[in-house]
Scaffold this active site. Structure first.
Site, PDB file in Angstrom:
ATOM      1  N   TYR A   1       4.290   5.663  11.190  1.00 11.54           N
ATOM      2  CA  TYR A   1       4.607   4.386  11.440  1.00 11.54           C
ATOM      3  C   TYR A   1       5.476   3.492  10.089  1.00 11.54           C
ATOM      4  O   TYR A   1       5.570   2.357  10.244  1.00 11.54           O
ATOM      5  CB  TYR A   1       3.268   3.470  11.584  1.00 11.54           C
ATOM      6  CG  TYR A   1       2.163   3.486  10.453  1.00 11.54           C
ATOM      7  CD1 TYR A   1       2.377   2.846   9.403  1.00 11.54           C
ATOM      8  CD2 TYR A   1       1.110   4.184  10.525  1.00 11.54           C
ATOM      9  CE1 TYR A   1       1.233   2.522   8.385  1.00 11.54           C
ATOM     10  CE2 TYR A   1       0.086   4.535   9.633  1.00 11.54           C
ATOM     11  CZ  TYR A   1       0.280   3.409   8.391  1.00 11.54           C
ATOM     12  OH  TYR A   1      -0.525   3.645   7.433  1.00 11.54           O
TER      13      TYR A   1
ATOM     14  N   ARG B   1       0.857  -1.167   0.054  1.00 14.56           N
ATOM     15  CA  ARG B   1       0.110  -0.053   0.038  1.00 14.56           C
ATOM     16  C   ARG B   1       0.928   1.105   0.098  1.00 14.56           C
ATOM     17  O   ARG B   1       1.378   1.566   1.072  1.00 14.56           O
ATOM     18  CB  ARG B   1      -0.990  -0.049   1.175  1.00 14.56           C
ATOM     19  CG  ARG B   1      -1.721   1.303   1.450  1.00 14.56           C
ATOM     20  CD  ARG B   1      -2.691   1.128   2.431  1.00 14.56           C
ATOM     21  NE  ARG B   1      -2.424   0.860   3.763  1.00 14.56           N
ATOM     22  CZ  ARG B   1      -1.698   1.374   4.718  1.00 14.56           C
ATOM     23  NH1 ARG B   1      -1.301   2.715   4.431  1.00 14.56           N
ATOM     24  NH2 ARG B   1      -1.516   0.921   5.890  1.00 14.56           N
TER      25      ARG B   1
ATOM     26  N   HIS C   1      -3.750   4.378   4.546  1.00 15.51           N
ATOM     27  CA  HIS C   1      -4.948   3.353   4.748  1.00 15.51           C
ATOM     28  C   HIS C   1      -6.076   3.645   4.424  1.00 15.51           C
ATOM     29  O   HIS C   1      -6.826   3.325   3.642  1.00 15.51           O
ATOM     30  CB  HIS C   1      -4.728   2.848   6.251  1.00 15.51           C
ATOM     31  CG  HIS C   1      -6.090   1.896   6.745  1.00 15.51           C
ATOM     32  ND1 HIS C   1      -5.810   0.482   6.113  1.00 15.51           N
ATOM     33  CD2 HIS C   1      -7.289   2.086   7.230  1.00 15.51           C
ATOM     34  CE1 HIS C   1      -7.150   0.022   6.534  1.00 15.51           C
ATOM     35  NE2 HIS C   1      -7.807   0.894   7.005  1.00 15.51           N
TER      36      HIS C   1
END
Length: 373
Positions: free
Chosen positions: A279, A266, A270
């Site tokens: 992160y 990805r 998200h």
């Protein structure tokens, strides 16, 4: 006795097209299509990415409440979805915009979901595609039940290609931490149901990396449930097509389920409410951008003689799609919230009708006060 320091065995990765655009070979899987088919796949990739980037921009301009980007995962979705036949059925996630594209769903209908105006707007029976699932992992159980019904109806293993059918269930690596997925794998294996479990391992369940969810590759779970598993380069549209095509045919022939782990990434957030820089670091993202699923197909096509005009025409087509999406989004009518009560029960209750009447009275009073002012 094993310990936490024991090496984790390598799992072969099916790859038919390298990031450089070079063709690869695999002992069990091959892509036999011609350049025209690859051009068609490339068109799917480009148009799906345009849907994604336009919707992302629409959300940023306040036209959508939310959008889950699929940037980087197009090959996994297009390759697997193009392996489906018309009478097969797919159960997607909320991120599988490419699957919807391949099943003939007007992408403007996706916008309505994330604008909060409707629940999808298409009849699943018309497209062989369920509405996108928001509850993580639940669609794997739905797919397994549907596949069991195909077997009970005699639509599997007859040898008639116009009759034999299969099901595909999409889910991410994060969903494999849900019990629903394990239940679906077990039930499908026990009953030898004609379903392909297609895991888009994009390396993150929101902010949780896959290494914090499982110590071994996801595909190895297949053996524990008694079904075959295949690990494929999820950024390779040719490999995803070949692997899924074989698994679906196995299901149609009555040979049972398969778990496919498509290793992809990805590249974006998200959802539009997420900040992935919190992160993961930029170097990791850059490393995966070098494996972009669209770039490798374009390199292959250029090497095999596709003309500049093809790419120019495709860019114009994508621009036209972008304009249509922007226009359509702004013209989506606001829903009548009173209609929500009509879909709560098969047969409405006294309490439900009373609540609906109270809402209508409140709505009318608000609208009346606005007009009066």
């Amino acid at each position: 006795m094993s310990s936490s320091t024991d090496p984790i065995p390598e799992v072969p990765l099916v790859q038919l097209l390298a990031p450089s655009g070079e063709r690869m070979t695999d002992p069990q899987h091959s892509f036999d299509g011609d350049r025209a088919e690859i051009e068609a796949l490339y068109r799917d990739l480009v148009m799906t990415r345009r849907v994604d980037t336009e919707a992302y921009a629409l959300q940023r301009h306040g036209e959508l409440g939310l959008w889950p980007p699929a940037l980087g995962q197009e090959a996994a979705q297009i390759g697997s979805a193009r392996a489906l036949r018309d009478h097969d059925f797919a159960f997607p996630t909320y991120r599988d915009h490419g699957v919807a594209w391949c099943r003939g769903v007007d992408p403007t209908l996706l916008l309505g979901i994330f604008r909060g105006a409707d629940l999808g707007g298409w009849d699943p029976a018309d497209h062989g595609l369920a509405l996108p699932n928001i509850i993580i992992g639940a669609q794997t159980l739905h797919a397994t039940g549907y596949a069991m019904a195909l077997s009970l109806e005699g639509l599997v293993g007859t040898g008639d290609p116009d009759r034999d059918s299969a099901v595909i269930a999409y889910f991410g690596d994060g969903a494999t931490s849900q019990g629903d997925v394990s239940e679906a794998l077990d039930w499908a294996a026990v009953h030898q149901s004609p379903v392909v479990f297609f895991c888009e391992n994009n390396h993150y369940a929101i902010s949780v990396p896959v290494a914090s969810q499982t110590r071994v590759p996801i595909v190895q779970r297949a053996a524990g449930f008694g079904l075959p598993g295949v690990r494929v380069d999820g950024n390779d549209v040719l490999a995803c097509l070949a692997v899924t095509r074989r698994a679906l045919q196995r299901a149609r022939d009555g040979e049972g389920p398969t778990l496919i782990e498509a290793v992809t990434y990805r590249m974006g957030a998200h959802t539009t409410s997420d900040d992935p820089s919190r992160y993961r670091d930029a170097a990791e993202v850059d490393g995966w951008k070098a494996k972009d699923p669209l770039d490798r197909v374009r390199r292959l096509l250029v090497a095999e003689g596709t003309t500049d005009q093809f790419f120019a025409d495709l860019e114009d087509e994508a621009d036209a799609l972008g304009l249509r999406l922007r226009t359509a989004c702004q013209q989506i009518p606001e829903p009548d919230l009173a209609e929500l009560f009509d879909h709560v029960f098969v047969e409405s209750t006294v309490e439900n009708r009373q609540q609906q009447a109270e809402h209508v009275a409140w709505r009318d009073s608000i609208e009346g006060s606005v007009v009066a002012s």
